[in-house]
Design a protein around this motif. Structure first.
Motif, short mmCIF file in Angstrom:
data_model
loop_
_atom_site.label_atom_id
_atom_site.label_comp_id
_atom_site.label_asym_id
_atom_site.label_seq_id
_atom_site.Cartn_x
_atom_site.Cartn_y
_atom_site.Cartn_z
N LEU A 1 -43.14 -16.72 -7.98
CA LEU A 1 -43.09 -17.29 -6.64
C LEU A 1 -43.32 -18.79 -6.65
O LEU A 1 -42.66 -19.54 -5.92
CB LEU A 1 -44.12 -16.60 -5.74
N TYR A 2 -44.25 -19.25 -7.50
CA TYR A 2 -44.64 -20.66 -7.49
C TYR A 2 -44.15 -21.45 -8.70
O TYR A 2 -44.31 -22.67 -8.73
CB TYR A 2 -46.16 -20.77 -7.38
N GLY A 3 -43.60 -20.78 -9.71
CA GLY A 3 -43.03 -21.51 -10.84
C GLY A 3 -41.81 -22.30 -10.40
O GLY A 3 -40.85 -21.72 -9.87
N SER A 4 -41.83 -23.62 -10.59
CA SER A 4 -40.76 -24.47 -10.05
C SER A 4 -39.38 -24.10 -10.58
O SER A 4 -38.40 -24.06 -9.84
CB SER A 4 -41.06 -25.94 -10.35
N SER A 5 -39.30 -23.80 -11.89
CA SER A 5 -37.99 -23.47 -12.47
C SER A 5 -37.46 -22.15 -11.92
O SER A 5 -36.25 -22.00 -11.69
CB SER A 5 -38.08 -23.40 -13.99
N PHE A 6 -38.36 -21.19 -11.69
CA PHE A 6 -37.93 -19.91 -11.12
C PHE A 6 -37.59 -20.06 -9.64
O PHE A 6 -36.66 -19.44 -9.14
CB PHE A 6 -39.02 -18.85 -11.30
N GLU A 7 -38.36 -20.90 -8.96
CA GLU A 7 -38.12 -21.12 -7.54
C GLU A 7 -36.75 -21.76 -7.31
O GLU A 7 -36.02 -21.38 -6.38
CB GLU A 7 -39.22 -22.01 -6.96
N VAL B 1 -36.42 -13.12 -17.36
CA VAL B 1 -37.43 -12.78 -16.36
C VAL B 1 -38.07 -11.43 -16.69
O VAL B 1 -39.29 -11.26 -16.61
CB VAL B 1 -36.82 -12.77 -14.95
N VAL B 2 -37.26 -10.48 -17.06
CA VAL B 2 -37.77 -9.14 -17.39
C VAL B 2 -38.65 -9.17 -18.63
O VAL B 2 -39.74 -8.58 -18.65
CB VAL B 2 -36.59 -8.15 -17.57
N ILE B 3 -38.22 -9.86 -19.67
CA ILE B 3 -39.01 -9.92 -20.90
C ILE B 3 -40.33 -10.64 -20.65
O ILE B 3 -41.40 -10.20 -21.12
CB ILE B 3 -38.23 -10.61 -22.03
N LEU B 4 -40.29 -11.75 -19.90
CA LEU B 4 -41.53 -12.45 -19.59
C LEU B 4 -42.47 -11.56 -18.78
O LEU B 4 -43.69 -11.53 -19.02
CB LEU B 4 -41.21 -13.73 -18.81
N ASP C 1 -27.55 -12.25 -8.43
CA ASP C 1 -27.28 -13.68 -8.29
C ASP C 1 -27.85 -14.52 -9.43
O ASP C 1 -27.32 -15.60 -9.73
CB ASP C 1 -27.83 -14.20 -6.96
N ILE C 2 -28.94 -14.08 -10.07
CA ILE C 2 -29.53 -14.91 -11.13
C ILE C 2 -28.88 -14.66 -12.48
O ILE C 2 -29.17 -15.36 -13.45
CB ILE C 2 -31.05 -14.70 -11.22
N GLY C 3 -27.99 -13.69 -12.57
CA GLY C 3 -27.19 -13.48 -13.77
C GLY C 3 -28.02 -13.23 -15.03
O GLY C 3 -28.96 -12.44 -15.03
N TRP C 4 -27.66 -13.94 -16.11
CA TRP C 4 -28.28 -13.71 -17.41
C TRP C 4 -29.75 -14.11 -17.45
O TRP C 4 -30.50 -13.68 -18.33
CB TRP C 4 -27.51 -14.46 -18.50
N LEU C 5 -30.18 -14.95 -16.52
CA LEU C 5 -31.60 -15.30 -16.45
C LEU C 5 -32.48 -14.07 -16.23
O LEU C 5 -33.66 -14.06 -16.60
CB LEU C 5 -31.82 -16.31 -15.32
N TYR C 6 -31.89 -13.03 -15.65
CA TYR C 6 -32.63 -11.80 -15.39
C TYR C 6 -33.26 -11.23 -16.65
O TYR C 6 -34.39 -10.72 -16.62
CB TYR C 6 -31.68 -10.78 -14.77
#
Length: 214
Positions: A52-58, A172-175, A164-169
């Motif tokens: 929620l607050y990580g700038s790159s994820f936001e 995100v899941v591994i993290l 919408d976030i594509g391959w970044l998913y």
């Protein structure tokens, strides 16, 4: 087990190692419930704060929480002895689910040019069912069965903000899986033991009377 024995006890304890010559008394059930609550609460809070607050994820509009990790919390903090809750299953299962989901979403939804919205929706539900079924089989083959990973796979296909976030998913899941695993190691090893094993269950030991005969 044998590699953990070589580490200082102050480290190996938090990785699930227990001395075979020392008797450990399990905590009362009411304290198990408290630690399950604490672990699940901290685990979900950490994921929500990071995304929620990580700038790159936001900037990339990453969802605050991938829903399947709510189910993983039940296993990681409430059923820590189950084979489905061990690290190989947690990380491996979610990795497979995210890979399968994103690949199928890309091949069946993002690349084709659909003639109508109805056609796209028809492909979406077929892709969702295929993602779950394929994830189940791959987890069986790799011995990484983790039920919440089925949700990880289907979310990559049917949930718009995940699509919408594509391959970044996958990242995100591994993290998310690694963060929850770290919290499980810290909380579950205060009065309990986690994990029971890292890669494969230990071989059963023969009864003492058989060892004496040998």
């Amino acid at each position: 087990r044998y590699s953990l024995e070589r580490l200082p006890l102050s480290i190996s304890h938090w990785l699930g190692y227990r001395s075979p010559i020392k008797v450990y008394k399990p905590p009362p059930l009411w304290r198990v419930w408290i630690w399950s609550f604490v672990g699940a609460w901290i685990g979900i809070c950490v994921l929500e704060v990071v995304f929620l607050y990580g700038s790159s994820f936001e900037k990339r509009h990453v969802p605050m929480l991938i829903g399947s990790f709510g189910a993983s919390s039940v296993l990681l903090y409430g059923a820590i002895e189950a084979p489905l809750s061990q690290p190989r299953n947690v990380v491996g299962g979610h990795l497979i689910g995210s890979l399968v989901g994103v690949i199928l979403c890309t091949l069946l939804q993002r690349l084709p040019n659909f003639d109508s919205v109805d056609q796209q929706e028809a492909v979406r539900w077929v892709a969702g069912a295929t993602a779950v079924a394929l994830t189940v089989v791959l987890m069986q083959i790799t011995k990484t069965m983790h039920p919440p990973a089925g949700a990880t796979a289907v979310l990559a296909v049917v949930q718009d903000n995940v699509v919408d976030i594509g391959w970044l998913y996958i990242g995100v899941v591994i993290l998310s899986a690694v963060l929850q695993l770290v919290i499980a190691l810290l909380v579950n090893n205060i009065e309990r033991r986690y994990p029971l094993y890292w890669w494969s269950p230990p071989l059963p030991q023969p009864p003492k009377n058989q060892l004496n005969k040998q």
